[in-house]
Scaffold this active site. Structure first.
Site, PDB file in Angstrom:
ATOM      1  N   LYS A  74     -85.783 -63.718 128.436  1.00 48.44           N
ATOM      2  CA  LYS A  74     -87.199 -63.672 128.507  1.00 48.44           C
ATOM      3  C   LYS A  74     -87.839 -65.078 128.458  1.00 48.44           C
ATOM      4  O   LYS A  74     -87.255 -66.172 127.755  1.00 48.44           O
ATOM      5  CB  LYS A  74     -87.941 -62.973 127.348  1.00 48.44           C
ATOM      6  CG  LYS A  74     -89.321 -62.757 127.231  1.00 48.44           C
ATOM      7  CD  LYS A  74     -89.442 -61.982 126.050  1.00 48.44           C
ATOM      8  CE  LYS A  74     -91.166 -61.445 126.001  1.00 48.44           C
ATOM      9  NZ  LYS A  74     -91.504 -60.605 124.683  1.00 48.44           N
ATOM     10  N   SER A 149     -94.267 -56.604 125.933  1.00 48.24           N
ATOM     11  CA  SER A 149     -94.339 -57.812 126.694  1.00 48.24           C
ATOM     12  C   SER A 149     -93.090 -58.087 127.488  1.00 48.24           C
ATOM     13  O   SER A 149     -93.405 -58.878 128.340  1.00 48.24           O
ATOM     14  CB  SER A 149     -95.087 -58.951 125.962  1.00 48.24           C
ATOM     15  OG  SER A 149     -94.044 -59.425 125.123  1.00 48.24           O
ATOM     16  N   SER A 173     -92.307 -55.105 121.741  1.00 50.29           N
ATOM     17  CA  SER A 173     -92.188 -55.706 122.975  1.00 50.29           C
ATOM     18  C   SER A 173     -90.799 -55.607 123.483  1.00 50.29           C
ATOM     19  O   SER A 173     -90.756 -55.841 124.591  1.00 50.29           O
ATOM     20  CB  SER A 173     -92.713 -57.307 123.057  1.00 50.29           C
ATOM     21  OG  SER A 173     -94.001 -57.331 123.113  1.00 50.29           O
TER      22      SER A 173
HETATM   23  N1  GLN Z   1     -97.949 -54.957 122.499  1.00 44.76           N
HETATM   24  C1  GLN Z   1     -98.197 -55.710 121.290  1.00 44.76           C
HETATM   25  C2  GLN Z   1     -99.152 -56.982 121.449  1.00 44.76           C
HETATM   26  O1  GLN Z   1     -99.798 -56.931 122.377  1.00 44.76           O
HETATM   27  C3  GLN Z   1     -96.752 -56.408 121.004  1.00 44.76           C
HETATM   28  C4  GLN Z   1     -96.328 -57.544 121.692  1.00 44.76           C
HETATM   29  C5  GLN Z   1     -94.923 -57.987 121.183  1.00 44.76           C
HETATM   30  O2  GLN Z   1     -94.201 -57.542 120.771  1.00 44.76           O
HETATM   31  N2  GLN Z   1     -94.857 -59.288 121.509  1.00 44.76           N
HETATM   32  O3  GLN Z   1     -99.223 -57.623 120.540  1.00 44.76           O
END
Ligand code: GLN
Length: 473
Positions: A74, A149, A173
């Site tokens: 990532k 994400s 995410s």
């Molecule tokens: N979807 C969640 C957010 O927007 C989690 C994101 C994540 O785990 N980095 O904060």
């Protein structure tokens, strides 16, 4: 081939790491144009790393437990001398002077980094549509999102670009994109895997974890990445864990709780609920004692998270001031330069989070919002603790639905946030949780189910996941 199989064949001299790499690069060549899993493909660096692995084998040295295994990273994990963007204009072009601990440990075990994967800007989002470099598409259906994400990392594994990848999970995410892309994804116990070199979103919640096509591959990656790191002050003082040798012990007598509040949570689609019930039945058929479990405060997780995570983000992101990293928009004085840089460099969702977080932390509102959210967090920790006195693992849906169409939720932040309702509670408690593919929904797209365990309960959680994996064969 899985990572376990590749490493075995390469170490035994039956396959060359370069040949394995070329196969994966060929798949990238073929489909990456449609999918956009990567911000950067590292073909040359990967070839050099693969050659070094083959050289070691030729000289009779063991290249390590991940010998020749291609891995996608990532793009919020620092890689020395290689651009690390967080899919943000603000730090585009920045070349970190150091490798993340996980990157170092995987390379030392013989893994071959093939590229940096796309994500929602600064990991804020659930669809990878918040990337400043354009969205990633779901390899199962190019009109749908891969989740987020870590959408690029999930898509890379689902498309066969690499057998394994790394993501980060602050509120889901890793698990949500794993579910939407039909792969395994694990969020480890907070502190099990070093965060050194993970660009911070919300430091009390962030964890790095693996994506893979098999449960064993995620177990292997965790063994290699886990264990104490003096460079991360929140790293648990404990040696590297071992999971692979207990993976096939089954679930006979294991106490499994079906987490009622999450199965019944707002927006859970009927087909997702049915797959979760089917998973409960599969565990029962394998000898587990399956009963209903309750974690009453779990339903408040979403509200607490969307105060705590933005609050921490507003602080973490203050370092992007136009002085130290990437973008600078010039202005006659420093304050105006800071403002112009941040105005130009951050996307709309990141700005929304910074404003929300700054507000929640401001004098006069701190007690009503931030402190209240922390109290809710304490309740969630307490309720999980009580549930784990009765159960060894918990089961729930991972995501409310299968992959949704691109553009479906981009205009409605609340609808996007609701994707995280099942994944957030274990970030707030710090406990491990993972998503395992368990069939398909009414639309034929993958559905994942979530397994949750108490802190450092990864071995049990992975065992249960292996049973679900086996039940589908
Ligand atoms: N979807 C969640 C957010 O927007 C989690 C994101 C994540 O785990 N980095 O904060």
């Amino acid at each position: 081939m899985s990572a376990v199989e590749i490493a075995k064949a390469v170490r035994a001299g039956e396959r060359s790491a370069v040949e394995v790499l070329d196969e994966h690069l060929a798949r990238i060549e073929e489909r990456e144009g449609d999918i956009h899993a990567f911000n950067l493909v590292l073909a040359d660096d990967a070839r050099a790393a693969a050659e070094a692995v083959d050289q070691a084998v030729a000289e009779g040295r063991d290249p390590g437990r991940l010998a020749g295994v291609p891995i996608a990273l990532k793009d919020n994990l620092t890689t020395r001398g290689i651009p690390t963007t967080c899919s943000a204009r603000l730090i585009e072009g920045w070349r970190p002077p150091y490798d993340a601990t996980v990157v170092q440990r995987l390379a030392a075990a013989g893994a071959v980094a093939v590229g940096k994967t796309n994500l929602d800007e600064f990991a804020m989002g659930s669809s990878t549509e918040n990337s400043a470099f354009g969205p990633t598409k779901n390899p199962h259906d190019l009109t749908r999102v891969p989740g987020g994400s870590s959408g690029g990392s999930a898509a890379a594994v689902a498309a066969g670009f690499a057998p394994v990848s790394l993501g980060s999970d602050t509120g889901g995410s890793i698990r949500q994109p794993a579910s939407l892309c039909g792969v395994v994804g694990v969020k480890p116990t907070y502190g099990l895997v070093s965060r050194y070199g993970l660009i911070a979103f919300a430091s009390s919640l962030d964890q790095i974890g693996p994506f893979s096509t098999t449960v064993a591959d995620s177990a292997l990656l965790l063994e290699i990445m886990g264990g104490h790191d003096p460079m991360d002050s929140t790293s648990i003082q404990q040696p590297a864990p071992s999971y692979l040798d207990v993976l096939d012990r089954g679930v006979e007598g294991l106490r499994v709780g079906v987490l009622r509040e999450l199965v019944d949570a707002e927006g859970i689609a009927p087909d997702v609920r049915r797959r979760t019930e089917a998973a409960a039945e599969a565990l029962a058929a394998a000898g587990a004692k399956v009963e209903e479990a309750s974690v009453p405060a779990a339903i408040y997780g979403l509200s607490a998270y969307y105060l705590i995570a933005p609050a921490e983000a507003s602080s973490n992101l203050s370092r992007y001031d136009g002085v130290r990293y990437g973008l600078r928009v010039d202005a006659p004085n420093t304050i105006d330069m800071n403002a112009a840089t941040r105005t130009a460099g951050f996307g709309p969702e990141v700005k929304r989070r910074i404003m929300l977080g700054t507000y929640a932390l401001s004098a006069g509102y701190y007690d009503a919002y931030y402190a209240k959210a922390q109290q809710v967090r304490t309740l969630i920790i307490r309720d999980f603790k009580a549930a784990y006195e009765q159960f060894d693992v918990l089961l729930s849906p991972t995501s409310p639905s299968t992959a949704f169409p691109l553009g479906d939720k981009t205009e409605d932040p609340m609808a996007m946030y609701l994707n995280d309702v099942c994944t957030i509670p274990s970030n707030l408690s710090g406990d491990p949780a993972m998503s395992v593919p368990f069939g398909v929904g009414d639309d034929g797209l993958p559905v994942g189910v979530q397994l949750l365990a108490p802190a450092l309960g990864e071995a049990t959680m992975l065992r249960a996941a292996a049973v679900l994996e086996g039940a589908l064969r």
